[in-house]
Design a protein around this motif. Structure first.
Motif, short mmCIF file in Angstrom:
data_model
loop_
_atom_site.label_atom_id
_atom_site.label_comp_id
_atom_site.label_asym_id
_atom_site.label_seq_id
_atom_site.Cartn_x
_atom_site.Cartn_y
_atom_site.Cartn_z
N THR A 38 -48.19 29.05 15.32
CA THR A 38 -47.31 28.19 16.12
C THR A 38 -47.74 26.73 16.09
O THR A 38 -47.05 25.86 16.63
CB THR A 38 -47.29 28.67 17.58
OG1 THR A 38 -48.64 28.63 18.10
CG2 THR A 38 -46.72 30.08 17.69
N ASP A 39 -48.87 26.47 15.45
CA ASP A 39 -49.41 25.11 15.52
C ASP A 39 -49.71 24.53 14.14
O ASP A 39 -50.46 23.56 14.02
CB ASP A 39 -50.68 25.08 16.37
CG ASP A 39 -51.77 26.00 15.83
OD1 ASP A 39 -51.45 26.86 14.98
OD2 ASP A 39 -52.92 25.86 16.26
N GLU A 40 -49.14 25.11 13.08
CA GLU A 40 -49.42 24.54 11.76
C GLU A 40 -48.64 23.24 11.58
O GLU A 40 -47.58 23.04 12.19
CB GLU A 40 -49.06 25.53 10.65
CG GLU A 40 -47.59 25.54 10.21
CD GLU A 40 -46.71 26.40 11.09
OE1 GLU A 40 -45.47 26.42 10.89
OE2 GLU A 40 -47.25 27.06 12.00
N THR A 41 -49.18 22.40 10.76
CA THR A 41 -48.48 21.17 10.38
C THR A 41 -48.01 21.22 8.93
O THR A 41 -47.18 20.41 8.52
CB THR A 41 -49.39 19.95 10.56
OG1 THR A 41 -50.58 20.12 9.78
CG2 THR A 41 -49.76 19.78 12.03
N LEU A 42 -48.56 22.17 8.16
CA LEU A 42 -48.15 22.30 6.76
C LEU A 42 -48.62 23.65 6.22
O LEU A 42 -49.43 24.34 6.84
CB LEU A 42 -48.74 21.16 5.92
CG LEU A 42 -50.27 20.98 5.92
CD1 LEU A 42 -50.95 21.83 4.86
CD2 LEU A 42 -50.61 19.51 5.72
N PHE A 43 -48.07 24.00 5.08
CA PHE A 43 -48.52 25.17 4.33
C PHE A 43 -49.00 24.71 2.95
O PHE A 43 -48.37 23.84 2.32
CB PHE A 43 -47.38 26.19 4.13
CG PHE A 43 -47.01 26.93 5.38
CD1 PHE A 43 -47.76 28.02 5.80
CD2 PHE A 43 -45.92 26.53 6.14
CE1 PHE A 43 -47.41 28.71 6.96
CE2 PHE A 43 -45.57 27.21 7.29
CZ PHE A 43 -46.32 28.31 7.71
N GLU A 44 -50.08 25.30 2.48
CA GLU A 44 -50.58 25.06 1.13
C GLU A 44 -50.30 26.31 0.29
O GLU A 44 -50.85 27.38 0.57
CB GLU A 44 -52.08 24.76 1.14
CG GLU A 44 -52.42 23.44 1.80
CD GLU A 44 -53.91 23.14 1.78
OE1 GLU A 44 -54.28 21.99 2.07
OE2 GLU A 44 -54.70 24.07 1.45
#
Length: 748
Positions: A38-44
């Protein structure tokens, strides 16, 4: 009052899960996952090519994005993916990884896949046509594009992995907890098809003959047959990939996927094809289509429209309302187009394809067959005209050629009539074949190369991928010699399967450092040295290496893969190499090595001594027999002959005999009443080896008529020898006036 404010500590985001990787036409691989944070800013999103050990960052995606279209891959390449969530401070652990294959636009369905679907529907309509009359006919299956994507990409993935991938991956017993576990149903799901999926897998070559062989192999295996003929399946996807440079001993893979969850409206014409896919003006092309009418009535019109001209089709197998229809013809040079047109229930029309036409076949355009000596007097002459994807077909006999003979265009096949039937005989100088492009050499013998110069060889190879199968190379200085002049740019790879390399003066197979050799089920006998291989990527497996005068195997690399071989009776068995896994050292007990019969006696220690894995099994389903006559691609012999008296006044005895590598199941016998008349079946699949012909069955023999006979043999694996064009035995029935009376001789 002093208030101390501490910075908030970021928590580690939850790792993504449920990674799905689907391969689609046009080189597109669609990757999706479940976002658990719920707190990610991006996905790699990371990707690795060919295996799961070289991940690199592919792209960075915004928060809450859960899919990505990867269109940057190289066709027919396996790509692995994994993803993690990150916030401003920390990143989650990676998701489990998964893989799929990119494939180019227009490559699915390919011709082998189209023909496989036709054969499946033909078998469903008439199981008896393929040897299983106890099965009831069932409706056809409809083609499903998504199932085909899943099947095609899986075939390529199997090939790319050298058959380390099966129905499910990873194997439940393996230690890969970080990889998504996928079976046929999950692979179909990853391309958007939802439903329980059944699957058939078999390794196999490409081309219409190979597709027929793979289909019959499925039919002859009960579990695969039950999948193929199940009345519960309504849709299918067919996958076939072929690459002579991949897959180790198997350059091709067939995958069949089936599902019955979805009720579909079956088209009246579910599948159609023309075979062969290409040829020459003398080729008989057969146009084939499946027809199904749920109302149970025959079509009012059954047509194939070739280049705008409608031709009537006739029932081939099955019933008129659920069967296969065919039309055969020869075609002039050039490219052709066709479609199928049926009218049924008086006013209903079925067309395949629904609009436009199928392209093909090509006649003497692109891939074709060049026949030697029928069309070209020598192999060298045929190769001068061959330009890519061409089969140069050599008949039985000895071809005395001026050497070296160059194969200069990539993709050419040089195909003989059999190892012991077609011989390419060099003039005693230089190399016999100079092959420095991708090429295939099969079913013949190569001899007559130079015997004095260090480099003179049966096959000389400096680049390209060369496949050698069911070939004997004998009587040269070197059997096969690969030599790269540049270590950095060397792509020389030679794959040798089910072949014999014997009695070559200096060495059977030789190479400098860069070239790679893969020898599977090959017999290396009585050469100066058997093998001198110097690339650690080379592989020798399930082979017999015996009685080579100086050494069996020489290698500069202990890491060369050598396993399940019989290395015995050489000057030295191994030099710079230790015995490999499963190696034995025993007299192989050939049937008659003095006459170059390297088949194994029944008491040979090489029987069932090869790699025990099922993909290496012999044709009869037993463990691999070492040497040239073992493994799934081993040549097999079928031989029969028939005899009858030269003259007769009355019914007479006809007898026959035969032998087969996998045992004789039975004989078919035909007769011909009068020269030039048609051949007629007399006996079908009988185990007896003689029978009386006449006086009334099958015909009432007629004085003055010549009766000729011919036989074909069936073996226990379902292979059929095929009738010879002409008979070698005939019986003349005497007329009464033909009787000759000799005077009695009196001797005092």
């Amino acid at each position: 009052m002093l208030v101390t404010v501490y910075p908030a500590r970021s928590s580690t985001p939850a790792a993504p899960s449920d990674l799905r990787v689907g391969g689609f036409s046009g080189g597109r691989i669609y990757v999706s996952w479940t976002d658990n944070s719920t707190d990610e800013t991006l996905f790699e999103l990371e990707r690795s090519t060919n295996d799961r050990f070289g991940y690199e960052l592919l792209t960075v995606l915004a928060a809450d994005v859960t899919n990505y279209d990867d269109t940057t891959g190289i066709p027919d390449t396996t790509y692995w993916y994994r993803v993690r969530a990150c916030n401003n401070s920390l990143c989650s652990s990676y998701s489990k990884d998964s893989f799929n294959v990119s494939f180019s636009a227009g490559s699915v369905p390919n011709l082998d896949e189209q023909y496989a679907l036709f054969l499946i529907n033909e078998a469903r309509a008439d199981p008896g046509a393929f040897g299983y009359p106890s099965y009831a006919p069932v409706p056809p299956v409809a083609y499903n594009e998504l199932l085909n994507y899943a099947a095609h990409s899986h075939s390529q993935a199997i090939l790319n992995s050298d058959f380390n991938i099966g129905h499910c991956y990873p194997d439940p017993a393996s230690s890969q907890p970080d990889t998504e576990y996928r079976c046929p149903t999950e692979r179909a799901r990853d391309v958007g098809y939802f439903g329980g999926v059944g699957e058939n897998l078999i390794a196999g070559d490409h081309g219409w003959h190979a597709t027929e062989g793979a289909h019959q192999a499925f039919m002859d295996s009960e579990g695969h047959r039950n999948n193929l003929l199940s009345s519960g399946y309504t849709q299918a996807g067919l996958g076939h990939s072929y690459d002579p440079n991949k897959g180790g001993i198997f350059p091709g893979q067939y995958t069949q996927t089936f599902c019955g969850v979805h009720q579909v409206t079956l088209p009246a014409l579910p599948s159609g094809i023309v075979v062969p896919y290409w040829g020459r003006e003398t080729t008989a092309f057969t146009f084939l289509v499946n027809f199904y009418n749920i109302d149970g009535t025959a079509p009012n019109e059954a047509l194939v429209v070739i280049d705008g001209m409608a031709r009537p089709m006739t029932l081939r197998n099955g019933s008129a309302c659920n069967g296969s229809y065919a039309y055969a013809t020869n075609l002039p040079k050039g490219s052709h187009s066709y479609y199928f047109y049926f009218r049924y229930n008086d006013d209903q029309i079925a067309r395949l394809p629904e609009s436009g036409s199928f392209s093909g076949p090509d006649v003497e355009v692109g891939a074709a067959i060049l026949e030697v000596p029928d069309e070209y007097p020598t192999l060298a002459n045929a190769l001068a005209y061959a330009r890519g994807d061409v089969i140069v077909q050599l008949s039985e006999g000895i071809f005395y050629e001026t050497t070296p003979i160059g194969i200069s265009s990539s993709g050419i096949w040089v195909q003989g009539a059999g190892m012991d039937k077609t011989i390419i005989h060099g003039d005693g100088s230089g190399h016999v074949l100079d092959v420095s492009v991708d090429a295939v050499i099969r079913d013949l013998t190569i001899t007559g190369g130079g015997l004095t110069d260090y480099f003179e060889s049966g096959i000389w190879n400096t680049s390209g991928h060369v496949a050698v199968q069911n070939v004997r190379i004998t009587g040269n200085n070197v059997g096969i010699f690969s030599w790269c002049f540049s270590e950095e740019d060397c792509d020389a790879v030679v794959t040798v399967t089910n072949s014999i390399i014997d009695n070559n003066t200096r060495v059977g197979i030789d190479a400098n450092g860069p070239p790679v050799h893969r020898l599977i089920n090959t017999t290396i006998y009585a050469n100066g040295t058997g093998l001198s291989l110097n690339n650690s990527a080379s592989r020798v497996e399930n082979s017999i290496i015996v009685k080579n005068f100086q050494a069996g195997i020489i290698s500069n690399h202990q890491s060369l893969t050598s396993q399940y071989n019989n290395v015995w009776g050489n000057g030295e068995n191994y030099i710079n190499l230790s015995p490999g896994l499963g190696d034995i050292r025993m007299d192989p007990r050939f049937q008659d090595e003095g006459s170059a019969n390297f088949r194994l006696r029944s008491d040979s220690p090489c029987i069932d001594a090869g790699n025990p894995s099922s993909e290496h099994y012999d044709r009869d389903g037993s463990r691999n027999d070492q040497g040239a006559y073992g493994g799934p691609n081993a040549p097999f012999d079928l031989f029969s002959r028939v005899s009858s008296p030269r003259f007769s006044f009355e019914p007479f005895l006809v007898s026959w005999e035969g032998s087969a590598t996998y045992g004789v199941q039975g004989f078919d016998v035909q007769y011909q009443a009068g020269a030039g008349n048609q051949w007629t079946d007399w006996l079908i699949n009988v185990t007896e080896t003689s029978a009386v012909f006449g006086p009334e069955e099958p015909v009432c023999i007629v004085p003055g008529v010549r009766y000729c006979f011919r036989t074909q043999l069936r073996d226990n694996l379902g292979n059929i020898e095929g009738y010879p064009e002409e008979s070698l035995t005939c019986t003349d029935i005497f007329l009464a006036t033909d009787r000759v009376y000799l005077p009695m001789l009196f001797k005092p």
